[in-house]
Write an enzyme that holds these catalytic residues in place. Sequence first.
Site, PDB file in Angstrom:
ATOM      1  N   LYS A 167       0.848  -1.100   0.197  1.00 14.31           N
ATOM      2  CA  LYS A 167      -0.136   0.043  -0.032  1.00 14.31           C
ATOM      3  C   LYS A 167       0.900   1.211   0.082  1.00 14.31           C
ATOM      4  O   LYS A 167       1.828   1.278   0.669  1.00 14.31           O
ATOM      5  CB  LYS A 167      -0.841   0.108   1.182  1.00 14.31           C
ATOM      6  N   SER A 217      -9.776   1.511   2.581  1.00 13.62           N
ATOM      7  CA  SER A 217      -9.090   2.485   1.765  1.00 13.62           C
ATOM      8  C   SER A 217      -7.972   1.686   1.144  1.00 13.62           C
ATOM      9  O   SER A 217      -7.404   2.165   0.441  1.00 13.62           O
ATOM     10  CB  SER A 217      -8.341   3.289   3.006  1.00 13.62           C
ATOM     11  N   SER A 245     -10.282  -0.858   6.733  1.00 11.89           N
ATOM     12  CA  SER A 245      -9.571  -0.689   5.455  1.00 11.89           C
ATOM     13  C   SER A 245      -8.903  -2.186   4.944  1.00 11.89           C
ATOM     14  O   SER A 245      -8.509  -2.045   3.823  1.00 11.89           O
ATOM     15  CB  SER A 245      -8.539   0.348   5.366  1.00 11.89           C
TER      16      SER A 245
HETATM   17  N1  GLN Z   1     -13.676   3.758   6.190  1.00  6.13           N
HETATM   18  C1  GLN Z   1     -13.009   4.216   7.287  1.00  6.13           C
HETATM   19  C2  GLN Z   1     -12.627   5.465   7.259  1.00  6.13           C
HETATM   20  O1  GLN Z   1     -12.775   6.025   6.456  1.00  6.13           O
HETATM   21  C3  GLN Z   1     -11.935   3.134   7.570  1.00  6.13           C
HETATM   22  C4  GLN Z   1     -10.592   3.524   6.937  1.00  6.13           C
HETATM   23  C5  GLN Z   1      -9.538   2.756   7.428  1.00  6.13           C
HETATM   24  O2  GLN Z   1      -9.635   1.625   7.920  1.00  6.13           O
HETATM   25  N2  GLN Z   1      -8.131   3.017   6.928  1.00  6.13           N
HETATM   26  O3  GLN Z   1     -12.022   5.990   8.085  1.00  6.13           O
END
Ligand code: GLN
Length: 459
Positions: free
Chosen positions: A57, A129, A153
């Site tokens: 990532k 994400s 995410s």
């Molecule tokens: N979708 C969640 C957010 O927008 C979690 C994102 C994540 O786990 N980085 O914060």
Amino acid sequence: MIELSAKQASDALERGDFSSRELFEAYRERAAADELNAFTWVADGPSDAEGVPLAVKDLFCTEGVPSQSGSKILEGYRPPYTATVVENIGAPLLGKTNQDEFAMGSSNENSAYGPVLNPWDRGRVPGGSSGGSAAAVAAGLAPWAIGTDTGGSIRQPAALCGIVGLKPTYGACSRYGMIAFASSLDQAGPFARDVTDAALLFSRMVGRDPCDSTSLEFPEPVGLPDAEHLDGIRLGVPSELSGEGIEPGVLDAFRETLALAEKLGASIEECSLPHAPHALSAYYVLAPAEASSNLARYDGVRYGLRRDGEDGLIAMYTQTRHDGFGPEVKRRILIGTYALSSGYYEAYYGRAQQVRTKIADDFRSVFERVDFIVTPTAPTVAFPLGDKVGDPLAMYLNDYCTVPMSLAGIPAISIPNGLSEGLPVGFQITGPAFSENRILDAAHALERAIGFDGSEARR
Ligand code: GLN
């Protein structure tokens, strides 16, 4: 080579069936021809490292290689060092994967480098994400990948792309070199085609790191899972996370998997996590609060983008942040700064911390009676691109079933457990802190019984 799992490829390398270089080149060609926008950078030649190539990532710092956390404010940033987990894995670096900006999102539509497409249906999101990592593994552009999970995410994109994703216990993997979103929640973990690969990759990630004071030595060796049964295993199904708000097709798959688990010897009981419905509210105070503080460092002085103006230092800061951050990041900085401001601190941040404690207590008391808690991973299958961009609250609901575990710091895995409307569904297994070996074993037994076939997405 592409059809081999990472474990199989690794065994084949050991036997000398082909070389690391040949394997790397096979994947490098596929990654370079990526039509899903899963990568923000792909290696342009062979790697010196040996072993099964890894997609990483974007937010993991990799020395000399762009590490932009999906943000324009870090465009062109090439760090002088590599994140500890990437060092620990020691694999040839195949590419950096696209993601929501600073890991804020559930659909990958918040990336400054454009959305990622879901390999099962290119009109749909891969989840977020870590959408690039999930899509790359599902599409066979990478044998495996790492991502991060702050509120879902890893698990949610794994579910939406039909692969395995593990969010480890908080502290199991070093955060050193991970571009921070919310430091008390961020945790690195593996994406893989199957549970065995996830275990193998995870076993190479763990360990205490003197550079991350919140990291801990994993209390036992991480082994490869081999369970085929669930005899004597008690599974708790929390009513709060397995009913209202979950799409019917997802619930059908969930119930089918529960029936399979019973056939494998598990017992199923209903349980309650009474504070779980408040997890999202607490998360959307705590995560933005931490983000507003972590993101204060992007001021145009030290990294990436800088917008110089005539009007001095403050104008330079303001213009840099105005141009460099996307709308979701700005929204979170505003919410977080407000929640931490004097006069509101106790009412918002303090209160959210109390809710967090209650959520962790709920899990602790349920784990006195059951071995694991199981839920659907995400309330829906992959949704069409653009469907939720105008409605942040609808977007936040994607993490309804994954955020509670993040707040409690406990591990959870998502495994594919079938299709609904031709799209993958995920099944989440959660256990107490440092129960990863047992979670992986249970997931392995279920995976065999489910027999999910992800090859369609690799064509
Ligand atoms: N979708 C969640 C957010 O927008 C979690 C994102 C994540 O786990 N980085 O914060």
